[in-house]
Design a protein around this motif. Sequence first.
Motif, PDB file in Angstrom:
ATOM      1  N   LEU A  38       0.843  -1.199   0.000  1.00 57.90           N
ATOM      2  CA  LEU A  38       0.000   0.000   0.000  1.00 57.90           C
ATOM      3  C   LEU A  38       0.875   1.244   0.000  1.00 57.90           C
ATOM      4  O   LEU A  38       0.591   2.216  -0.690  1.00 57.90           O
ATOM      5  CB  LEU A  38      -0.872   0.023   1.255  1.00 57.90           C
ATOM      6  CG  LEU A  38      -2.285  -0.521   1.143  1.00 57.90           C
ATOM      7  CD1 LEU A  38      -3.040  -0.204   2.418  1.00 57.90           C
ATOM      8  CD2 LEU A  38      -2.995   0.099  -0.042  1.00 57.90           C
ATOM      9  N   ARG A  39       1.950   1.194   0.808  1.00 63.58           N
ATOM     10  CA  ARG A  39       2.806   2.374   0.930  1.00 63.58           C
ATOM     11  C   ARG A  39       3.461   2.731  -0.390  1.00 63.58           C
ATOM     12  O   ARG A  39       3.904   3.844  -0.587  1.00 63.58           O
ATOM     13  CB  ARG A  39       3.875   2.124   1.998  1.00 63.58           C
ATOM     14  CG  ARG A  39       3.356   2.346   3.397  1.00 63.58           C
ATOM     15  CD  ARG A  39       4.491   2.632   4.364  1.00 63.58           C
ATOM     16  NE  ARG A  39       5.424   1.529   4.463  1.00 63.58           N
ATOM     17  CZ  ARG A  39       5.265   0.499   5.299  1.00 63.58           C
ATOM     18  NH1 ARG A  39       4.224   0.472   6.092  1.00 63.58           N
ATOM     19  NH2 ARG A  39       6.142  -0.473   5.348  1.00 63.58           N
ATOM     20  N   ARG A  40       3.566   1.755  -1.293  1.00 61.88           N
ATOM     21  CA  ARG A  40       4.221   2.021  -2.574  1.00 61.88           C
ATOM     22  C   ARG A  40       3.254   2.531  -3.633  1.00 61.88           C
ATOM     23  O   ARG A  40       3.663   2.891  -4.715  1.00 61.88           O
ATOM     24  CB  ARG A  40       4.858   0.741  -3.105  1.00 61.88           C
ATOM     25  CG  ARG A  40       6.063   0.323  -2.327  1.00 61.88           C
ATOM     26  CD  ARG A  40       6.712  -0.814  -3.058  1.00 61.88           C
ATOM     27  NE  ARG A  40       7.780  -1.390  -2.272  1.00 61.88           N
ATOM     28  CZ  ARG A  40       8.247  -2.604  -2.476  1.00 61.88           C
ATOM     29  NH1 ARG A  40       7.712  -3.348  -3.411  1.00 61.88           N
ATOM     30  NH2 ARG A  40       9.214  -3.077  -1.740  1.00 61.88           N
ATOM     31  N   ASN A  41       1.963   2.520  -3.300  1.00 55.71           N
ATOM     32  CA  ASN A  41       0.958   2.874  -4.290  1.00 55.71           C
ATOM     33  C   ASN A  41       0.581   4.347  -4.135  1.00 55.71           C
ATOM     34  O   ASN A  41       0.045   4.741  -3.102  1.00 55.71           O
ATOM     35  CB  ASN A  41      -0.261   1.969  -4.079  1.00 55.71           C
ATOM     36  CG  ASN A  41      -1.301   2.163  -5.142  1.00 55.71           C
ATOM     37  OD1 ASN A  41      -1.297   3.176  -5.836  1.00 55.71           O
ATOM     38  ND2 ASN A  41      -2.185   1.203  -5.267  1.00 55.71           N
ATOM     39  N   PRO A  42       0.876   5.173  -5.144  1.00 54.00           N
ATOM     40  CA  PRO A  42       0.585   6.612  -5.018  1.00 54.00           C
ATOM     41  C   PRO A  42      -0.890   6.885  -4.734  1.00 54.00           C
ATOM     42  O   PRO A  42      -1.207   7.767  -3.930  1.00 54.00           O
ATOM     43  CB  PRO A  42       1.006   7.187  -6.370  1.00 54.00           C
ATOM     44  CG  PRO A  42       1.547   6.078  -7.180  1.00 54.00           C
ATOM     45  CD  PRO A  42       1.512   4.819  -6.407  1.00 54.00           C
ATOM     46  N   VAL A  49      -3.798  10.406   2.704  1.00 53.40           N
ATOM     47  CA  VAL A  49      -3.566  11.793   3.120  1.00 53.40           C
ATOM     48  C   VAL A  49      -4.903  12.531   3.230  1.00 53.40           C
ATOM     49  O   VAL A  49      -5.171  13.228   4.215  1.00 53.40           O
ATOM     50  CB  VAL A  49      -2.618  12.503   2.127  1.00 53.40           C
ATOM     51  CG1 VAL A  49      -2.624  14.005   2.376  1.00 53.40           C
ATOM     52  CG2 VAL A  49      -1.213  11.955   2.271  1.00 53.40           C
ATOM     53  N   ILE A  50      -5.759  12.368   2.224  1.00 56.85           N
ATOM     54  CA  ILE A  50      -7.081  13.013   2.265  1.00 56.85           C
ATOM     55  C   ILE A  50      -7.829  12.592   3.527  1.00 56.85           C
ATOM     56  O   ILE A  50      -8.371  13.412   4.272  1.00 56.85           O
ATOM     57  CB  ILE A  50      -7.907  12.625   1.021  1.00 56.85           C
ATOM     58  CG1 ILE A  50      -7.280  13.251  -0.236  1.00 56.85           C
ATOM     59  CG2 ILE A  50      -9.358  13.076   1.177  1.00 56.85           C
ATOM     60  CD1 ILE A  50      -8.005  12.856  -1.502  1.00 56.85           C
ATOM     61  N   LEU A  51      -7.815  11.275   3.782  1.00 58.99           N
ATOM     62  CA  LEU A  51      -8.562  10.774   4.926  1.00 58.99           C
ATOM     63  C   LEU A  51      -7.960  11.255   6.236  1.00 58.99           C
ATOM     64  O   LEU A  51      -8.679  11.606   7.174  1.00 58.99           O
ATOM     65  CB  LEU A  51      -8.602   9.245   4.893  1.00 58.99           C
ATOM     66  CG  LEU A  51      -9.437   8.699   3.749  1.00 58.99           C
ATOM     67  CD1 LEU A  51      -9.525   7.192   3.824  1.00 58.99           C
ATOM     68  CD2 LEU A  51     -10.836   9.310   3.783  1.00 58.99           C
ATOM     69  N   ALA A  52      -6.611  11.274   6.279  1.00 55.71           N
ATOM     70  CA  ALA A  52      -5.964  11.737   7.507  1.00 55.71           C
ATOM     71  C   ALA A  52      -6.370  13.180   7.789  1.00 55.71           C
ATOM     72  O   ALA A  52      -6.723  13.531   8.917  1.00 55.71           O
ATOM     73  CB  ALA A  52      -4.447  11.617   7.369  1.00 55.71           C
ATOM     74  N   ALA A  53      -6.354  14.016   6.740  1.00 57.83           N
ATOM     75  CA  ALA A  53      -6.744  15.419   6.906  1.00 57.83           C
ATOM     76  C   ALA A  53      -8.201  15.506   7.366  1.00 57.83           C
ATOM     77  O   ALA A  53      -8.538  16.241   8.305  1.00 57.83           O
ATOM     78  CB  ALA A  53      -6.547  16.161   5.586  1.00 57.83           C
ATOM     79  N   PHE A  54      -9.036  14.720   6.734  1.00 57.67           N
ATOM     80  CA  PHE A  54     -10.460  14.728   7.063  1.00 57.67           C
ATOM     81  C   PHE A  54     -10.680  14.327   8.520  1.00 57.67           C
ATOM     82  O   PHE A  54     -11.408  14.993   9.270  1.00 57.67           O
ATOM     83  CB  PHE A  54     -11.184  13.773   6.107  1.00 57.67           C
ATOM     84  CG  PHE A  54     -12.633  13.567   6.425  1.00 57.67           C
ATOM     85  CD1 PHE A  54     -13.512  14.631   6.476  1.00 57.67           C
ATOM     86  CD2 PHE A  54     -13.131  12.290   6.655  1.00 57.67           C
ATOM     87  CE1 PHE A  54     -14.859  14.434   6.748  1.00 57.67           C
ATOM     88  CE2 PHE A  54     -14.460  12.090   6.933  1.00 57.67           C
ATOM     89  CZ  PHE A  54     -15.325  13.162   6.988  1.00 57.67           C
ATOM     90  N   VAL A  55     -10.028  13.239   8.923  1.00 62.35           N
ATOM     91  CA  VAL A  55     -10.208  12.754  10.295  1.00 62.35           C
ATOM     92  C   VAL A  55      -9.677  13.780  11.285  1.00 62.35           C
ATOM     93  O   VAL A  55     -10.294  14.060  12.320  1.00 62.35           O
ATOM     94  CB  VAL A  55      -9.500  11.386  10.470  1.00 62.35           C
ATOM     95  CG1 VAL A  55      -9.472  10.987  11.937  1.00 62.35           C
ATOM     96  CG2 VAL A  55     -10.202  10.322   9.643  1.00 62.35           C
ATOM     97  N   ALA A 312      -7.034   0.792  -3.621  1.00 60.27           N
ATOM     98  CA  ALA A 312      -5.631   0.424  -3.430  1.00 60.27           C
ATOM     99  C   ALA A 312      -5.530  -0.796  -2.526  1.00 60.27           C
ATOM    100  O   ALA A 312      -4.712  -1.686  -2.736  1.00 60.27           O
ATOM    101  CB  ALA A 312      -4.854   1.594  -2.835  1.00 60.27           C
ATOM    102  N   MET A 313      -6.399  -0.866  -1.518  1.00 58.92           N
ATOM    103  CA  MET A 313      -6.383  -2.023  -0.629  1.00 58.92           C
ATOM    104  C   MET A 313      -6.807  -3.270  -1.371  1.00 58.92           C
ATOM    105  O   MET A 313      -6.273  -4.352  -1.168  1.00 58.92           O
ATOM    106  CB  MET A 313      -7.312  -1.784   0.557  1.00 58.92           C
ATOM    107  CG  MET A 313      -6.612  -1.139   1.725  1.00 58.92           C
ATOM    108  SD  MET A 313      -7.755  -0.608   2.988  1.00 58.92           S
ATOM    109  CE  MET A 313      -8.315  -2.172   3.628  1.00 58.92           C
ATOM    110  N   ARG A 314      -7.779  -3.125  -2.257  1.00 58.57           N
ATOM    111  CA  ARG A 314      -8.216  -4.270  -3.038  1.00 58.57           C
ATOM    112  C   ARG A 314      -7.037  -4.843  -3.838  1.00 58.57           C
ATOM    113  O   ARG A 314      -6.802  -6.042  -3.866  1.00 58.57           O
ATOM    114  CB  ARG A 314      -9.335  -3.859  -3.989  1.00 58.57           C
ATOM    115  CG  ARG A 314      -9.946  -5.029  -4.757  1.00 58.57           C
ATOM    116  CD  ARG A 314     -10.593  -4.571  -6.038  1.00 58.57           C
ATOM    117  NE  ARG A 314     -11.701  -3.639  -5.839  1.00 58.57           N
ATOM    118  CZ  ARG A 314     -12.931  -3.995  -5.481  1.00 58.57           C
ATOM    119  NH1 ARG A 314     -13.202  -5.241  -5.281  1.00 58.57           N
ATOM    120  NH2 ARG A 314     -13.872  -3.090  -5.345  1.00 58.57           N
ATOM    121  N   GLU A 315      -6.276  -3.926  -4.428  1.00 55.59           N
ATOM    122  CA  GLU A 315      -5.109  -4.369  -5.193  1.00 55.59           C
ATOM    123  C   GLU A 315      -4.069  -5.009  -4.295  1.00 55.59           C
ATOM    124  O   GLU A 315      -3.505  -6.051  -4.619  1.00 55.59           O
ATOM    125  CB  GLU A 315      -4.473  -3.186  -5.923  1.00 55.59           C
ATOM    126  CG  GLU A 315      -5.076  -2.927  -7.279  1.00 55.59           C
ATOM    127  CD  GLU A 315      -4.562  -1.624  -7.865  1.00 55.59           C
ATOM    128  OE1 GLU A 315      -3.361  -1.336  -7.709  1.00 55.59           O
ATOM    129  OE2 GLU A 315      -5.377  -0.894  -8.467  1.00 55.59           O
TER     130      GLU A 315
END
Lengths: 323, 332
Positions: A38-42, A49-55, A312-315
Amino acid sequence: MTLAPGKKKEKLDRLAELSAVHDDERGVSLWREAMRRLRRNPAAIVGAVILAAFVLVAVIGPFLVPYEPTDTIGVREKVVSSGHGIIPGPSADHWLGYDHQGRDEFSRMVVGARQTLIVGIVSTLIGLTIGVLIGGVAGAAAGLGGRWGRLVDNVLMRIVDMMLSLPSLLLAVSVAALLGPSLVTVMIAVGMVSVPVFARLLRGAMIAQANRDYVLAASSLGVRKSKIAISHIVPNSLAPVIVQATLTLATAIIEVAALSFLGLGNPDSAVPEWGLMLADAQKYLDVRPGLAIYPAVGIIITALGFTLLGEAMREALDPKLRR
Amino acid sequence: MALLDVQDLSVTFSRRGQRTVHAVDGVSFTVDAGEVVGLVGESGCGKSVTSLALMGLLPRQRGVHVGGSASFDGTDLLKLDPRSMRDVRGRDVAMIFQDPLSSLNPVVPIGIQVTEVLVRHRDMSRDAARKEAAELLDRVGIPDPRRRLKEYPHQLSGGMRQRALIAMAVACRPRLLIADEPTTALDVTIQAQILELLKELVRDSGTALIMITHDLGVVAGMCDTINVLYAGRVVETARRKELFAGRRHPYTVGLLRSIPRLDAGRGEKLTPIRGSVRDVLPWTEGCAFAPRCDRRVDACVGEPPAMTPTHTGHEFRCVNPFPLVQPEEARA
């Protein structure tokens, strides 16, 4: 050829480094492996990042907002008169301007984020819990067979099919209308929509896993069927369910907004919620279109964040794409 | 008395609108305590179905019919109810599967999978089971067992995985072990190690072993008695030496001839058995191997050939067997 002492030490250090890396890899589970990918997937990074900001906004934002979101400050100061179409736009004091009742729009957006997040998460959890229970029981019953197993599976799945055959918004509207308007109702209504999806997904994955060799191997050791179902089949079947839960968060947020928009949301209309704000804004679309745009953009970005991360998680969890 | 006495075991799969498949069609053999017995045959001859039937692992559903008897220490395994069979499995009879990767649960650490059987059958506490599991892994030759217990199957090599599966199978010191092509998924050097390990375990613990394989080399290396299966029936059974020295059944001869030899000249063709396993005559109408057999005579068709016993215990199911050859000739 001998190595120079410095070179040799360098080499030894490199070796130590390599073996340290190996030690780190002890007990790398499929999940940790998935995290690494996951960390390698842009796309995953953007989503996260979006979710972190939102939370972050949702959790600590409400403590920092400049004005009370329910305070009709604009009316008190006589700058807002929605009846006459006077709603001032952004200014230094009020970054997003006032809403139609003279409340600070920026504060309402921030506090609304919390409301949206809570409702989204709780309703997804409701759907996940009920769906996993139904799907787990049906999957175990179907996978382990027997006349009773098939009966239980059939009954549960026909119920799920009925839920699945209704359009999701219609189902949510019916549940909300049936239970009467309240915040809890909204969460239950939105949760119910995702129940059949989770149930079907888990059941299908469990049936697929039930024919795998390790299940046969476990039963060749005399392990009980119930134990096999719980400790072998379910953990292997959860990956698609977890991915679906992330994606469901996105649709849940949209559905909550839709219900609020239709007037089936939280009856306490003073509590800011993005869907409700959107509904309120439509009357003033010609005066202050921004009032509709802010919550809409908020909903879109959040839903996008969840969708990006979910995909991304699905992948990352798909064994076929694993190296 | 034999530890396991399989008599006339048959397994049929029937489905409405389709021909009934006789996967196992009257297999009989015995296994003495501590003995290594080989079941040999090509794909589709009923080897694996035989083992699944003995373990009671065939799906219990309409259309699957198991007949005959398999008396294990006096109790008929085929007649046991599911609950008692579950108690037998893993404790008295255990099985090792062909593909070690798919036979291990990918999301559960090795340690938990090994301790599971100990907790189940030996009523061990989690801690005691963990200790025992480490000892088991050590016994099957897995280095650094404590660390390995925490690892997941995909972190182990193929040979190591098979060792872990063997550890699980022997955890409760079963009296009978069934190994279904335990080395097929492994490369040759690992194969040899795993066979060596199995031999050692059998010798040390007195466990009987049923070795299911299509590889006559494996059989030659470790089995005491060999049963050659064809189309669901035993066609030849003998002690190892007798079989390799004086094979009588044309199918056994064909199997041995089709093994590639290192000393064969370059470009020399292999000698396969004609046709495929699909070309079978139902046993009720004669010898199932007749359509592919070079020594076919008129008597092959009509009624099923019976097992011909000899004074050495060597038996074969053929009306026109190869003549008994002298050991010198056999080697040539």
